[in-house]
Design an enzyme around this catalytic site. Structure first.
Site, PDB file in Angstrom:
ATOM      1  N   ARG A 120      33.931  -3.984  52.512  1.00 58.60           N
ATOM      2  CA  ARG A 120      34.514  -5.085  52.459  1.00 58.60           C
ATOM      3  C   ARG A 120      35.952  -5.281  51.477  1.00 58.60           C
ATOM      4  O   ARG A 120      36.043  -4.862  50.461  1.00 58.60           O
ATOM      5  CB  ARG A 120      33.712  -6.015  51.455  1.00 58.60           C
ATOM      6  CG  ARG A 120      34.044  -7.616  51.077  1.00 58.60           C
ATOM      7  CD  ARG A 120      32.844  -8.245  50.365  1.00 58.60           C
ATOM      8  NE  ARG A 120      33.398  -9.554  49.753  1.00 58.60           N
ATOM      9  CZ  ARG A 120      33.275 -10.542  50.131  1.00 58.60           C
ATOM     10  NH1 ARG A 120      32.465 -10.716  51.479  1.00 58.60           N
ATOM     11  NH2 ARG A 120      33.795 -11.830  49.838  1.00 58.60           N
ATOM     12  N   HIS A 147      35.324 -11.904  59.741  1.00 60.40           N
ATOM     13  CA  HIS A 147      34.081 -11.832  58.906  1.00 60.40           C
ATOM     14  C   HIS A 147      32.797 -11.959  59.615  1.00 60.40           C
ATOM     15  O   HIS A 147      32.178 -13.071  59.788  1.00 60.40           O
ATOM     16  CB  HIS A 147      34.043 -12.944  57.957  1.00 60.40           C
ATOM     17  CG  HIS A 147      33.193 -12.850  56.917  1.00 60.40           C
ATOM     18  ND1 HIS A 147      32.312 -11.752  56.669  1.00 60.40           N
ATOM     19  CD2 HIS A 147      32.948 -13.660  55.598  1.00 60.40           C
ATOM     20  CE1 HIS A 147      31.659 -11.964  55.309  1.00 60.40           C
ATOM     21  NE2 HIS A 147      32.269 -13.052  54.931  1.00 60.40           N
ATOM     22  N   GLN A 150      29.108 -12.754  58.499  1.00 60.81           N
ATOM     23  CA  GLN A 150      28.988 -14.027  58.397  1.00 60.81           C
ATOM     24  C   GLN A 150      28.913 -15.179  59.668  1.00 60.81           C
ATOM     25  O   GLN A 150      28.126 -15.849  59.728  1.00 60.81           O
ATOM     26  CB  GLN A 150      30.205 -14.608  57.345  1.00 60.81           C
ATOM     27  CG  GLN A 150      29.954 -15.989  57.002  1.00 60.81           C
ATOM     28  CD  GLN A 150      29.029 -16.548  56.338  1.00 60.81           C
ATOM     29  OE1 GLN A 150      28.929 -16.045  55.098  1.00 60.81           O
ATOM     30  NE2 GLN A 150      27.994 -17.400  56.547  1.00 60.81           N
ATOM     31  N   ASP A 243      35.559 -23.933  54.819  1.00 62.50           N
ATOM     32  CA  ASP A 243      35.567 -22.716  53.808  1.00 62.50           C
ATOM     33  C   ASP A 243      36.616 -22.973  52.715  1.00 62.50           C
ATOM     34  O   ASP A 243      37.414 -24.002  52.674  1.00 62.50           O
ATOM     35  CB  ASP A 243      36.324 -21.563  54.620  1.00 62.50           C
ATOM     36  CG  ASP A 243      35.991 -20.120  53.706  1.00 62.50           C
ATOM     37  OD1 ASP A 243      35.490 -20.174  52.751  1.00 62.50           O
ATOM     38  OD2 ASP A 243      36.658 -19.184  54.343  1.00 62.50           O
ATOM     39  N   CYS A 284      30.505 -20.915  54.246  1.00 63.61           N
ATOM     40  CA  CYS A 284      30.104 -19.392  54.039  1.00 63.61           C
ATOM     41  C   CYS A 284      29.953 -19.183  52.540  1.00 63.61           C
ATOM     42  O   CYS A 284      29.419 -18.234  51.981  1.00 63.61           O
ATOM     43  CB  CYS A 284      31.364 -18.770  54.638  1.00 63.61           C
ATOM     44  SG  CYS A 284      33.022 -18.844  54.002  1.00 63.61           S
ATOM     45  N   ARG A 312      22.317 -14.329  55.946  1.00 66.79           N
ATOM     46  CA  ARG A 312      23.163 -13.224  55.748  1.00 66.79           C
ATOM     47  C   ARG A 312      22.595 -11.987  55.637  1.00 66.79           C
ATOM     48  O   ARG A 312      22.684 -10.811  56.227  1.00 66.79           O
ATOM     49  CB  ARG A 312      24.218 -13.188  54.506  1.00 66.79           C
ATOM     50  CG  ARG A 312      25.292 -14.308  54.562  1.00 66.79           C
ATOM     51  CD  ARG A 312      26.465 -13.855  55.797  1.00 66.79           C
ATOM     52  NE  ARG A 312      26.849 -12.707  55.526  1.00 66.79           N
ATOM     53  CZ  ARG A 312      27.875 -12.212  54.419  1.00 66.79           C
ATOM     54  NH1 ARG A 312      28.176 -13.257  53.481  1.00 66.79           N
ATOM     55  NH2 ARG A 312      28.228 -11.153  54.499  1.00 66.79           N
TER      56      ARG A 312
END
Length: 327
Positions: A120, A147, A150, A243, A284, A312
């Site tokens: 990440r 991502h 996600q 987001d 998210c 997740r």
């Protein structure tokens, strides 16, 4: 007469992802993504029933983090332990990744000690280099442009709420060129979900990525629409997604970005503009309530953000089980 139950189907599906890295959903077919979603649902049902798995028994997983994390770190850690594996967290101050030591050298060392590696961080090229040199599956926990774990959780959440994916409509409003907008556009295009972005022109997605997604969308009978008008973008949407307006590393742009994106706030009026009472809200997380979404929408019955957060863990567990698991 013996009948295969839903929770057993994934063992018999003609999909083999062993040894594959998970860097972007662009690398996976719709059938492979559907397999991961089925496996996620199966593993979720088992966890809720108190059934602990052994798909990662004897496996060691490296968790490399350049960026801070709540959901990604916890999801990988718990998912690994649930299935009998050992996760090892390695923060940016713990190893020499890309600094004192070349990425390919770090990758080759970790690949000899671990069965899988999660990354990440910032650059997509970093996770791609790790995958190129490690010799074991590498999973993208987030980069500046994608991502995928996600997006997989979001697809599972959509399927849980509507019983299907094909033919649904999802609109992303806000920063239309960030990693979440990109990952969702890819995932929706692959799975037959009509996808729209409502964003200012300055924040439209990369045309090259849009072109790739349009090819996938044509194959899955989906559509992609990118418009400036937020209310136009959400018409008919089964889900509205947003987001934070300022991604990690862009904090200096906070005031400018807030002014630019204020018309794209997800509020009661924008939810109503879908023309549907069944529209759900997705994010998210973490959310800056009062900016990209109002407290009213975030705390409403339409909000499924904590289902997403839980998912997740289940989808990440599926990715690890499918790529390095013992079954």
């Amino acid at each position: 007469m013996f009948e295969v139950t839903y929770s057993e189907e994934w063992f018999f599906m003609p999909v083999n992802l062993k040894g594959r890295s998970f860097l972007t959903l662009l690398d996976f077919s719709s059938e492979e993504i559907a397999y991961l979603l089925d496996l996620s649902a199966d593993l979720k049902a088992k966890k809720r029933a108190g059934v602990r798995g052994t798909t990662l028994a004897g496996k060691n997983v490296a968790l490399l983090f350049e960026k801070a994390s709540t959901r990604t770190r916890c999801a990988f850690t718990v998912a690994c332990v649930d299935e009998g594996g050992h996760p090892e967290f390695l923060g940016k101050n713990d190893i020499h990744l890309g600094g004192k030591e070349d990425v390919k050298d770090t990758a080759r060392v970790l690949g000899r000690m671990f069965d899988g590696i999660e990354f990440r961080g910032f650059k997509q090229s970093m996770v791609e280099d790790l995958a190129r040199w490690a010799g074991v599956p590498v999973w993208n926990g987030l980069t500046d442009v994608d991502h995928p774990t996600q997006a997989l959780a979001d697809l599972l959440t959509l399927r849980e709420n509507f019983g299907r994916l094909k033919g649904l409509s999802l609109t992303y409003v806000g920063d239309g060129r960030n990693n979440m907008a990109n990952a969702l556009m890819i995932g929706c295009a692959k799975m037959g979900v009509h996808f729209a972005i409502g964003a200012p022109k300055e924040l439209f997605p990369d045309p090259a990525l849009v072109a790739k997604c349009e090819v996938a969308a044509k194959a899955s009978e989906a559509s992609i629409k990118i418009v400036e008008n937020p209310k136009e973008s959400v018409k008919g949407a089964d889900a509205i997604y947003t987001d934070v307006w300022v991604s990690m590393g862009e904090e200096a742009q906070k005031e400018v970005r807030a002014k630019l994106l204020e018309p794209y706030q997800v509020n009661a009026a924008l939810m109503k503009a879908t023309g549907k009472d069944s529209t759900i809200f997705l994010h998210c997380l973490p959310a800056l309530k009062g900016y990209e979404v109002t407290e009213e929408v975030f705390e409403s019955s339409a909000s499924k953000v904590f289902d997403e957060a839980e998912n997740r863990m289940h989808t990440i567990k599926a990715v690890m089980a499918a790529t390095i698991g013992n079954q």
